[in-house]
Design a protein around this motif. Structure first.
Motif, PDB file in Angstrom:
ATOM      1  N   GLY A   7       0.842  -1.202   0.000  1.00 12.31           N
ATOM      2  CA  GLY A   7       0.000   0.000   0.000  1.00 12.31           C
ATOM      3  C   GLY A   7       0.871   1.245   0.000  1.00 12.31           C
ATOM      4  N   ASP A   9       1.616   3.310  -2.180  1.00  9.65           N
ATOM      5  CA  ASP A   9       1.199   4.450  -3.010  1.00  9.65           C
ATOM      6  C   ASP A   9       0.104   5.258  -2.305  1.00  9.65           C
ATOM      7  N   GLY A  10      -0.292   4.847  -1.086  1.00 13.94           N
ATOM      8  CA  GLY A  10      -1.442   5.484  -0.440  1.00 13.94           C
ATOM      9  C   GLY A  10      -1.070   6.679   0.426  1.00 13.94           C
ATOM     10  N   TYR A  11      -2.093   7.245   1.041  1.00 12.63           N
ATOM     11  CA  TYR A  11      -1.964   8.440   1.903  1.00 12.63           C
ATOM     12  C   TYR A  11      -0.860   8.247   2.944  1.00 12.63           C
ATOM     13  N   LEU A  30       4.790  -1.801  -2.626  1.00 17.42           N
ATOM     14  CA  LEU A  30       3.886  -2.600  -3.466  1.00 17.42           C
ATOM     15  C   LEU A  30       2.525  -1.932  -3.440  1.00 17.42           C
ATOM     16  N   ASP A  31       1.893  -1.812  -4.602  1.00 22.34           N
ATOM     17  CA  ASP A  31       0.541  -1.234  -4.656  1.00 22.34           C
ATOM     18  C   ASP A  31      -0.101  -1.619  -5.990  1.00 22.34           C
ATOM     19  N   ASN A  32      -1.427  -1.742  -6.003  1.00 25.50           N
ATOM     20  CA  ASN A  32      -2.112  -2.028  -7.270  1.00 25.50           C
ATOM     21  C   ASN A  32      -2.853  -0.803  -7.792  1.00 25.50           C
ATOM     22  N   VAL A  34      -5.351   0.728  -6.723  1.00 25.02           N
ATOM     23  CA  VAL A  34      -6.821   0.680  -6.689  1.00 25.02           C
ATOM     24  C   VAL A  34      -7.394   1.940  -6.035  1.00 25.02           C
ATOM     25  N   ASP A  74      -1.411  -6.820  -7.186  1.00 31.89           N
ATOM     26  CA  ASP A  74      -2.544  -6.954  -6.260  1.00 31.89           C
ATOM     27  C   ASP A  74      -2.266  -8.069  -5.248  1.00 31.89           C
ATOM     28  N   MET A  76      -4.396  -9.698  -3.817  1.00 32.55           N
ATOM     29  CA  MET A  76      -5.357 -10.780  -4.059  1.00 32.55           C
ATOM     30  C   MET A  76      -4.764 -11.825  -4.996  1.00 32.55           C
ATOM     31  N   GLU A  98      -5.148  -1.945   2.146  1.00 34.34           N
ATOM     32  CA  GLU A  98      -6.536  -2.387   2.254  1.00 34.34           C
ATOM     33  C   GLU A  98      -7.476  -1.275   1.793  1.00 34.34           C
ATOM     34  N   GLN A 208      -4.608   1.822  14.806  1.00 40.25           N
ATOM     35  CA  GLN A 208      -4.360   3.253  14.615  1.00 40.25           C
ATOM     36  C   GLN A 208      -5.651   4.076  14.720  1.00 40.25           C
ATOM     37  N   GLY A 209      -5.536   5.250  15.271  1.00 39.97           N
ATOM     38  CA  GLY A 209      -6.669   6.186  15.307  1.00 39.97           C
ATOM     39  C   GLY A 209      -6.757   6.950  13.995  1.00 39.97           C
ATOM     40  N   ARG A 228      -1.349  12.068  -0.871  1.00 43.87           N
ATOM     41  CA  ARG A 228      -2.703  12.493  -1.194  1.00 43.87           C
ATOM     42  C   ARG A 228      -3.376  13.155   0.015  1.00 43.87           C
ATOM     43  N   THR A 237     -11.124  12.177   5.983  1.00 43.68           N
ATOM     44  CA  THR A 237     -11.338  11.892   7.411  1.00 43.68           C
ATOM     45  C   THR A 237     -11.613  13.208   8.148  1.00 43.68           C
TER      46      THR A 237
END
Ligand code: NAD
Ligand code: USQ
Length: 389
Positions: A7, A9-11, A30-32, A34, A74, A76, A98, A208-209, A228, A237
């Protein structure tokens, strides 16, 4: 250490990857992608422009001289997951990958099934890969404070000593989460605890909060390294949304009466917590749980802090709560484990909010007001209107 960030590539995954790299670790991501597809599906997008994963990795190489290896795929896909873990040979895997929005998981049956399948099966594939390839790999898994829900007793760090009818045991803290997304994290926690018992896996589950903020020392080095910043009602959020609403001159959207309390954490503390967890691995067979949050506030208090910090008039709008959640409840949680490893928390009263206002002002022309309104109601099994294609 060799650390693979799932993940990445995420926030949170991206700032964590470059933080760990900057601290001298050999990092893979690693990231897909999505998360970028959900934007297309919802008609929303990051307030701050972001580069593709490959451009980010190149920018980090230019800025720091350090190499991050990128894997597009992915979780999956078990073959891809096994191949990546075998090829990178990590000492630790940090698992952020996730579907993480509670409202997204509550849109309808399809989105609930997708969320739980993606999250639970992805985690099972990682767990089996570690079980078959190298059981010494320490899995640092992102859980969430919302796994606990809002029990009428203090929340411990994952485990609870119980005495019942004269007998005592140490049990996983009871969970009563509030969305199909939060439930997926509970399912992951149970699967991982079982993996520790049967295969001697080393796992740290980080409950995590809610994270706030957009900038870390590393992301601020170059615009191409930005992470992002979500503000829409599905992925944005609460504190990030309140800060954006304040700058736009819109009322802050408090759901319900605003007496709900939630645990929060500064993005700069998130990346540090991950470093601390990676550098002090769980023992073989240990399912270690840390509550990765530093403070808690009611929603009304959060709105008040944002209003008091913003140099201008900000109003609050109390909206009929689209979620089903307790509004008057006990909320006290233990969060000493990470602090005892050396975390020195940034508090919400610190300067981050002020710097967030500046970032928001810089990009406020990118805001699409339509995606700010909440459209997903927990009481309905299907929420087609408002989801734009
Ligand atoms: P995010 O959606 O920005 O990042 C998650 C990344 O994982 C995305 O880039 C996505 O493309 C990728 N991903 C999802 N499924 C994948 C799959 N099957 N294979 C490969 N990649 C996949 O989310 P985030 O805000 O960075 O959160 C990261 C993690 O932290 C999540 O597990 C979330 O539940 C947890 N968390 C987040 C917060 C928060 O406030 N953002 C708070 C507590 C816990
Ligand atoms: N809320 C408002 N106004 C808004 C948005 C939200 O009052 O405009 C309220 C919600 O009703 C809820 C609280 O704020 O009571 C938090 O909502 P949120 O959307 O900020 O956070 P949540 O749905 O809980 O999920 C987020 C992340 C998730 C993570 C979780 C941590 O998206 O990935 O797991 O925070 S925790 O809440 O501790 O479980």
């Amino acid at each position: 250490m060799r650390i693979l960030v799932l993940g990445g590539d995420g926030y949170l995954g991206w700032p964590t990857a470059i933080y760990l790299s900057g601290q001298g670790h050999d990092v893979g991501v690693l990231d897909n992608a999505v998360r970028r597809q959900y934007d297309h599906e919802l008609g929303s997008g990051s307030l701050v422009p972001i580069e593709t994963m490959h451009n980010r990795v190149r920018a980090w190489r230019d800025v720091s001289g350090k190499i991050i290896t990128a894997y597009h795929g992915d979780l999956m896909d078990a073959d891809f997951t096994y191949e990546t873990i075998r090829g990178f040979a990590p000492d630790a895997i940090v698992h952020f990958a996730e579907q993480r929005s509670a409202p997204y998981s509550m849109i309808d049956r399809k989105h609930a099934v997708y969320t739980q399948t993606n999250n639970v099966v992805g985690t099972l594939n990682v767990m089996f890969a570690i079980g078959e390839i190298d059981r010494d790999i320490h899995l640092v898994k992102l859980g969430t404070m919302g796994e606990y829900g809002t029990p009428n007793i203090d929340i411990e760090e994952g485990w609870l000593d119980v005495t019942h009818k004269g007998r005592s045991d140490r049990m996983l803290f009871p969970k009563r989460p509030g969305s199909f997304y939060h439930l997926s994290k509970v399912h992951d926690s149970h699967n991982l605890e079982f993996g520790c018992r049967i295969w001697d896996l080393r796992v740290t589950d980080l409950n995590q909060g809610i994270v706030y903020g957009q900038e870390t020392t590393e992301t601020a080095l170059d615009a191409r390294l930005a992470t992002r910043f979500d503000y829409d009602s599905v992925f944005g959020t609460v504190l990030n949304r309140f800060a954006i609403q304040a700058v736009l001159g819109l009322p802050m959207s408090v759901y319900g009466g605003g007496t709900q309390s939630r645990a929060v954490i500064d993005i700069r503390d998130t990346v540090e917590c991950i470093r601390l967890a990676c550098e002090t691995p769980a023992a073989a067979g240990e399912f270690r749980v840390f509550n990765q949050a530093t403070e808690s506030f009611s929603l009304a208090e959060m709105a008040k802090i944002v209003a008091n910090t913003y140099p201008g008039q900000v109003d609050v709008e109390y909206i009929d709560n689209p979620r089903v959640e307790a509004e008057n409840h006990h909320f006290t949680f233990v969060h000493t484990a990470l602090e005892s490893l050396g975390l020195r928390p940034h508090l919400l009263s610190d300067t981050l909010l002020t710097s967030m206002f500046g970032i928001i002002k810089q990009h406020q022309n990118r805001v699409d007001l339509d995606v700010l309104q909440p459209t997903i109601n927990w009481r309905q099994t299907s929420n087609p209107p408002g989801i734009r294609s």
